[in-house]
Design a protein around this motif. Structure first.
Motif, short mmCIF file in Angstrom:
data_model
loop_
_atom_site.label_atom_id
_atom_site.label_comp_id
_atom_site.label_asym_id
_atom_site.label_seq_id
_atom_site.Cartn_x
_atom_site.Cartn_y
_atom_site.Cartn_z
N TYR A 1 7.57 2.40 9.60
CA TYR A 1 6.49 1.73 8.89
C TYR A 1 5.96 0.57 9.71
N SER A 2 4.76 0.14 9.34
CA SER A 2 4.22 -1.11 9.87
C SER A 2 3.99 -2.04 8.69
N THR A 3 3.85 -3.31 8.98
CA THR A 3 3.66 -4.30 7.91
C THR A 3 2.50 -5.23 8.25
N ARG A 4 1.86 -5.71 7.20
CA ARG A 4 0.78 -6.69 7.32
C ARG A 4 0.84 -7.61 6.11
N PRO A 5 0.42 -8.85 6.25
CA PRO A 5 0.39 -9.73 5.08
C PRO A 5 -0.76 -9.34 4.13
N LEU A 6 -0.55 -9.59 2.85
CA LEU A 6 -1.63 -9.45 1.89
C LEU A 6 -2.62 -10.58 2.15
N SER A 7 -3.87 -10.21 2.35
CA SER A 7 -4.92 -11.17 2.67
C SER A 7 -6.25 -10.56 2.20
N PRO A 8 -7.34 -11.30 2.30
CA PRO A 8 -8.62 -10.68 1.95
C PRO A 8 -8.90 -9.40 2.76
N ASP A 9 -8.40 -9.35 3.99
CA ASP A 9 -8.61 -8.16 4.83
C ASP A 9 -7.80 -6.95 4.36
N THR A 10 -6.67 -7.18 3.68
CA THR A 10 -5.83 -6.06 3.24
C THR A 10 -5.88 -5.86 1.72
N TRP A 11 -6.70 -6.65 1.04
CA TRP A 11 -6.78 -6.55 -0.42
C TRP A 11 -7.08 -5.13 -0.89
N ASP A 12 -8.03 -4.45 -0.28
CA ASP A 12 -8.40 -3.10 -0.72
C ASP A 12 -7.23 -2.13 -0.61
N ASP A 13 -6.41 -2.29 0.42
CA ASP A 13 -5.22 -1.43 0.57
C ASP A 13 -4.24 -1.68 -0.57
N PHE A 14 -4.00 -2.96 -0.86
CA PHE A 14 -3.12 -3.36 -1.95
C PHE A 14 -3.66 -2.83 -3.28
N ALA A 15 -4.95 -3.02 -3.52
CA ALA A 15 -5.56 -2.60 -4.79
C ALA A 15 -5.45 -1.09 -4.98
N ARG A 16 -5.65 -0.32 -3.91
CA ARG A 16 -5.52 1.14 -4.03
C ARG A 16 -4.10 1.52 -4.45
N VAL B 1 -5.26 -14.39 -3.65
CA VAL B 1 -5.41 -13.89 -2.28
C VAL B 1 -6.53 -14.63 -1.57
N ARG B 2 -7.66 -14.80 -2.23
CA ARG B 2 -8.81 -15.50 -1.62
C ARG B 2 -8.48 -16.95 -1.29
N SER B 3 -7.68 -17.60 -2.15
CA SER B 3 -7.38 -19.02 -1.94
C SER B 3 -6.14 -19.24 -1.06
N GLY B 4 -5.46 -18.16 -0.69
CA GLY B 4 -4.28 -18.29 0.17
C GLY B 4 -3.05 -18.77 -0.55
N THR B 5 -2.99 -18.58 -1.87
CA THR B 5 -1.83 -19.02 -2.66
C THR B 5 -0.93 -17.85 -3.02
N VAL B 6 -0.87 -16.88 -2.15
CA VAL B 6 0.02 -15.74 -2.33
C VAL B 6 0.65 -15.42 -0.98
N HIS B 7 1.92 -15.05 -1.00
CA HIS B 7 2.62 -14.59 0.19
C HIS B 7 3.21 -13.22 -0.15
N GLN B 8 2.78 -12.23 0.55
CA GLN B 8 3.23 -10.88 0.25
C GLN B 8 3.08 -10.04 1.51
N ILE B 9 4.12 -9.29 1.82
CA ILE B 9 4.10 -8.38 2.96
C ILE B 9 3.80 -6.98 2.43
N LEU B 10 2.78 -6.34 2.98
CA LEU B 10 2.45 -4.96 2.63
C LEU B 10 3.08 -4.04 3.66
N VAL B 11 3.55 -2.90 3.20
CA VAL B 11 4.17 -1.90 4.07
C VAL B 11 3.25 -0.70 4.14
N TYR B 12 3.04 -0.20 5.36
CA TYR B 12 2.14 0.92 5.60
C TYR B 12 2.87 2.10 6.20
#
Length: 195
Positions: free
Chosen positions: A8-23, A62-73
């Motif tokens: 797997y690869s990982t990325r932080p939850l951010s505005p750039d990865t929001w759509d992946d998280f939401a899906r 996510v937009r305000s940067g008050t979340v820390h979350q690692i997404l796994v791909y």
């Protein structure tokens, strides 16, 4: 452990990865009926707030940067995550009364929930998520990290949803040790990360 993480690869939850998280969340019924991984946040969960409201509040974090979350791909598909943050960011934990009774030192960081897509459970997603979160915590200065997993030894088999804070055995793999018991099957586990 390394083989699971390498798949797997990982990325932080951010505005750039929001759509992946939401899906991922939408493909899994909003996660446990509409939580959107809000249970540990300051707002917590409320019967008066809908799944759509939870989604909106999570996106605002996510937009305000008050979340820390690692997404796994797995390839380009988001298949899970590990949420972490300071006690101020994630104040809502299970069994707060029992937790507070024997509290000596607040942690610098908490690991909240761990989620794996229903089609990828048992394939090492959490084993990729937790060390990536620990790497991010170390990069942010390290310190005392707490997790609140469920004990698996000595109890009947449970469905995956019961382990939204992860199984105790997972955290043992990464060096966490029991601090104290706060429910019949739930423990506070701790790890001090040096930088």
């Amino acid at each position: 452990m390394a083989a699971d993480r390498g798949a797997y690869s990982t990325r932080p939850l951010s505005p750039d990865t929001w759509d992946d998280f939401a899906r991922l969340v939408e493909a899994n019924n909003g996660v446990w009926g509409g939580c959107w991984c809000m249970g540990f946040h300051v707002e917590g969960l409320s019967k008066n707030r809908s799944a759509a409201d939870n989604k909106s509040v999570k996106q605002a974090h996510v937009r305000s940067g008050t979340v820390h979350q690692i997404l796994v791909y797995a390839g380009v598909e988001c298949v899970g995550w590990c949420q972490y943050g300071s006690p101020a960011e994630l104040p809502n934990i299970k069994n707060p009364g029992a937790y507070a009774r024997e509290l000596v030192e607040l942690p610098d960081w908490r690991i909240g929930c761990i989620f794996t897509d229903k089609g990828h459970r048992g394939s090492g997603v959490a084993r990729a998520a937790v060390p990536a979160a620990l790497d991010a915590i170390r990069a942010a200065g390290g310190g005392l990290v707490e997790a609140y997993p469920e004990q698996v030894d000595g109890r009947p088999p449970q469905r995956g949803a019961y382990f939204h804070t992860g199984p105790e055995t997972l955290f043992e793999e990464f060096g966490f040790t029991r601090d104290r018991q706060i429910a019949k099957w739930r423990w506070v586990m701790r790890l001090r990360l040096d930088v």
